[in-house]
Scaffold this motif. Structure first.
Motif, mmCIF file in Angstrom:
data_model
loop_
_atom_site.group_PDB
_atom_site.id
_atom_site.type_symbol
_atom_site.label_atom_id
_atom_site.label_comp_id
_atom_site.label_asym_id
_atom_site.label_seq_id
_atom_site.Cartn_x
_atom_site.Cartn_y
_atom_site.Cartn_z
ATOM 1 N N LEU A 1 -13.980 -30.720 4.044
ATOM 2 C CA LEU A 1 -14.123 -29.981 5.301
ATOM 3 C C LEU A 1 -13.970 -30.963 6.455
ATOM 4 C CD1 LEU A 1 -14.982 -27.484 7.014
ATOM 5 C CD2 LEU A 1 -17.350 -28.167 6.605
ATOM 6 N N TRP A 2 -12.962 -30.733 7.283
ATOM 7 C CA TRP A 2 -12.703 -31.581 8.438
ATOM 8 C C TRP A 2 -12.613 -30.714 9.669
ATOM 9 C CZ3 TRP A 2 -9.935 -31.590 3.942
ATOM 10 C CH2 TRP A 2 -9.999 -32.731 3.162
ATOM 11 N N THR B 1 -9.074 -27.958 15.119
ATOM 12 C CA THR B 1 -8.361 -27.785 13.859
ATOM 13 C C THR B 1 -9.355 -27.955 12.722
ATOM 14 O OG1 THR B 1 -6.327 -28.650 14.824
ATOM 15 C CG2 THR B 1 -6.465 -28.625 12.411
ATOM 16 N N TYR B 2 -9.500 -26.912 11.920
ATOM 17 C CA TYR B 2 -10.354 -26.939 10.730
ATOM 18 C C TYR B 2 -9.448 -27.095 9.518
ATOM 19 C CZ TYR B 2 -14.116 -24.961 13.575
ATOM 20 O OH TYR B 2 -15.068 -24.748 14.532
ATOM 21 N N PHE C 1 -6.627 -24.237 9.887
ATOM 22 C CA PHE C 1 -6.734 -23.258 10.966
ATOM 23 C C PHE C 1 -6.754 -24.003 12.285
ATOM 24 C CE2 PHE C 1 -9.311 -20.452 8.009
ATOM 25 C CZ PHE C 1 -8.425 -19.391 7.997
ATOM 26 N N VAL C 2 -5.969 -23.542 13.242
ATOM 27 C CA VAL C 2 -6.126 -23.985 14.616
ATOM 28 C C VAL C 2 -6.864 -22.847 15.312
ATOM 29 C CG1 VAL C 2 -4.997 -24.643 16.773
ATOM 30 C CG2 VAL C 2 -4.050 -25.396 14.569
ATOM 31 N N VAL C 3 -8.038 -23.190 15.852
ATOM 32 C CA VAL C 3 -8.911 -22.187 16.447
ATOM 33 C C VAL C 3 -9.085 -22.481 17.930
ATOM 34 C CG1 VAL C 3 -11.199 -21.116 16.323
ATOM 35 C CG2 VAL C 3 -10.112 -21.955 14.232
ATOM 36 N N TYR D 1 -8.379 -17.167 16.465
ATOM 37 C CA TYR D 1 -7.619 -17.976 15.513
ATOM 38 C C TYR D 1 -6.189 -18.010 16.026
ATOM 39 C CZ TYR D 1 -11.419 -17.864 12.142
ATOM 40 O OH TYR D 1 -12.619 -18.037 11.518
ATOM 41 N N LYS D 2 -5.632 -19.213 16.187
ATOM 42 C CA LYS D 2 -4.281 -19.347 16.726
ATOM 43 C C LYS D 2 -3.223 -19.452 15.632
ATOM 44 C CE LYS D 2 -3.441 -21.514 20.488
ATOM 45 N NZ LYS D 2 -3.225 -22.525 21.518
ATOM 46 N N SER D 3 -3.495 -20.242 14.591
ATOM 47 C CA SER D 3 -2.504 -20.391 13.528
ATOM 48 C C SER D 3 -3.194 -20.769 12.221
ATOM 49 C CB SER D 3 -1.452 -21.437 13.897
ATOM 50 O OG SER D 3 -2.048 -22.710 14.014
ATOM 51 N N THR D 4 -2.479 -20.509 11.122
ATOM 52 C CA THR D 4 -2.999 -20.780 9.780
ATOM 53 C C THR D 4 -1.875 -21.321 8.912
ATOM 54 O OG1 THR D 4 -4.450 -18.853 9.980
ATOM 55 C CG2 THR D 4 -4.162 -19.759 7.775
#
Length: 140
Positions: free
Chosen positions: A137-138, A123-124, A113-115, A92-95
């Motif tokens: 949910l994207w 990006t979720y 989330f950037v995963v 996980y990179k960022s939230t």
């Protein structure tokens, strides 16, 4: 090619449901009905389940209208295509967490989330209602 068309069709259904749910939304502070840590951990649970192939679990976390739009079979087919493009999960990179309102004015919490995966980042974006059911949910 057939799998790609099915993927695109299913993603269009997901986006349509999500856009309908969030029409007229504006970014705001997280509503008092939400606990930021609970929202983050529930969203992480959903992404972890997606990565692990636990699609029934993710669908079980959704609102009834999302469940109608996105079956576990459709989700599995989409994720198979996506997994071929991304490779294995790395980190996980960022939230980020923000508050929004849906078209009816109902408060929602949105987690982004950037995963990092082997081949590219994904990006979720997951939106929740106060009952912590997924309303959007994207994956991009």
């Amino acid at each position: 090619m057939k799998a790609r068309n099915k993927f695109l069709k299913t993603m269009a259904v997901i986006l349509t449901v999500a856009v309908f749910a969030l029409t007229g939304c504006s970014s705001t502070k997280l509503a008092e009905a939400f606990d930021e840590e609970t929202v983050k951990s529930t969203a992480k649970e959903a992404v972890d389940a997606l990565v692990a192939g636990e699609y029934e679990k993710v669908v079980g976390m959704m609102t009834p209208s999302m469940q109608e739009a996105l079956t576990s079979e459709n989700l599995a087919a989409n994720m198979d295509i996506m997994n071929g493009q991304t490779g294995a999960f790395k980190a996980y990179k960022s939230t980020a967490v923000v508050g929004q309102k849906d078209a009816q004015g109902t408060d929602m919490a949105v987690v982004v989330f950037v995963v990092e995966f082997e081949k590219k980042n994904v990006t979720y974006t997951i939106s929740f209602y106060a009952d912590m059911k997924i309303g959007g949910l994207w994956m991009k």
